[in-house]
Design an enzyme around this catalytic site. Structure first.
Site, mmCIF file in Angstrom:
data_model
loop_
_atom_site.group_PDB
_atom_site.id
_atom_site.type_symbol
_atom_site.label_atom_id
_atom_site.label_comp_id
_atom_site.label_asym_id
_atom_site.label_seq_id
_atom_site.Cartn_x
_atom_site.Cartn_y
_atom_site.Cartn_z
ATOM 1 N N PRO A 2 0.829 -1.212 0.000
ATOM 2 C CG PRO A 2 -0.855 -1.614 1.545
ATOM 3 C CD PRO A 2 0.473 -2.134 1.087
ATOM 4 C CD GLU A 3 2.196 3.341 -4.539
ATOM 5 O OE1 GLU A 3 2.529 4.529 -4.669
ATOM 6 O OE2 GLU A 3 2.333 2.496 -5.442
ATOM 7 N NE ARG A 251 9.298 -1.859 -4.347
ATOM 8 C CZ ARG A 251 8.847 -0.818 -3.650
ATOM 9 N NH1 ARG A 251 9.702 -0.038 -2.977
ATOM 10 N NH2 ARG A 251 7.567 -0.535 -3.605
#
Length: 288
Positions: A2-3, A251
């Site tokens: 989650p950001e 990433r």
């Protein structure tokens, strides 16, 4: 993972449910917290700091959690709480007589004196959704980075709250290549990029569905993130995904070679199927 906008929404929901209420339920299923009992204390506030959650109590304790990849906090009525307490993936339960906050699959949970919160989150850069937001400081951090700009955006020490979704979308909308060295970008480009990222997160925190396009219909939400193997909405070049970041901390980065200055150095250029596709091959990218 989650950001910042999702974590902000979680904190806001927990705060609305628990602020000012006395704790009557406390079940913390982390070995280091097994003996901590918060019953009798009252919630002062629940706030986000980048991707971190800080639950502050009037007894001077802060409960710090991080959702990592799969964690979530749910708010349930006390009558529904017992069935959640039986779940194997429950890691924390903190409740009042009105609502229960239930932490599932939390990646991290720890308690510290509220006065010592800096030992947990003091390393973070300015929070894009926080009262400490500072565009000048965030840009200065990025300019001092030795990483590609895509990796620098993901480094929470530079600015807090951006993950792979908002990094990819911000870079695409700014027509910047993710692998461009951050230090090579001029002040104006960095200010536009960071301002765009902050605007995207600020808009997204008010909606359950994250979207950079303004369209929240399934499959229409974003420009490049999650769209590898599909045509760019701007130029038609096939969107791609490749790894970015230092060894051991790589990433995923979605990008358009046509709009963002060609293939990334970690991209072998081979055709990529659309995510979720099990048949057929994606059209190789074309140079625009």
């Amino acid at each position: 993972m989650p950001e910042g906008d999702t974590v902000w929404r979680t904190a806001h929901r927990l705060h609305q449910a628990l602020a000012g209420a006395e704790v009557v339920l406390c079940d913390l299923r982390f070995p280091s917290l097994a003996t901590l009992d918060l019953r009798g204390a009252s919630t002062l506030e629940v706030v986000s700091r980048g991707k971190h959650l800080l639950h502050r109590f009037d007894n001077g304790i802060t409960l710090h959690s991080h959702l990592k990849m799969e964690g979530q906090w749910r708010v349930e009525a006390p009558a529904d709480t017992p069935r959640w307490l039986r779940r194997d993936d429950l890691r924390a339960a903190v409740g009042s007589t009105s609502w229960s906050a239930l932490g599932l699959r939390l990646g991290l949970l720890e308690a510290v004196p509220t006065s010592a919160e800096a030992t947990l989150v003091g390393h973070l850069g300015p929070d894009l959704l926080g009262p400490d937001w500072d565009l000048t400081a965030a840009v200065a951090n990025l300019r001092a980075s030795t990483d590609p700009i895509g990796a620098a955006l993901l480094d929470q020490r530079n600015l807090a709250g951006i993950g792979t979704l908002w990094a990819a979308e911000s870079l695409f909308l700014s027509r910047l290549g993710p692998w461009t060295p951050a230090a090579e970008l001029d002040q104006a480009d960095l200010e536009r990029l960071v301002t765009r990222a902050q605007t995207l997160l600020d808009q997204a925190r008010h909606h359950a569905v994250q979207s950079s396009t303004g369209n929240r219909r399934k499959g229409e939400e974003n420009y490049v993130h999650g769209r590898s193997g599909r045509p760019c909405r701007r130029c038609g070049t096939t969107v791609r995904v490749a790894m970015i970041g230092p060894a051991g901390r790589e990433r995923t980065m979605f990008y358009c070679p046509g709009c963002q200055h060609g293939l990334g150095p970690t991209d072998d250029g081979r055709p990529q199927r659309p995510l979720g596709s099990t048949a057929g091959r994606a059209t190789p990218y074309r140079r625009a």
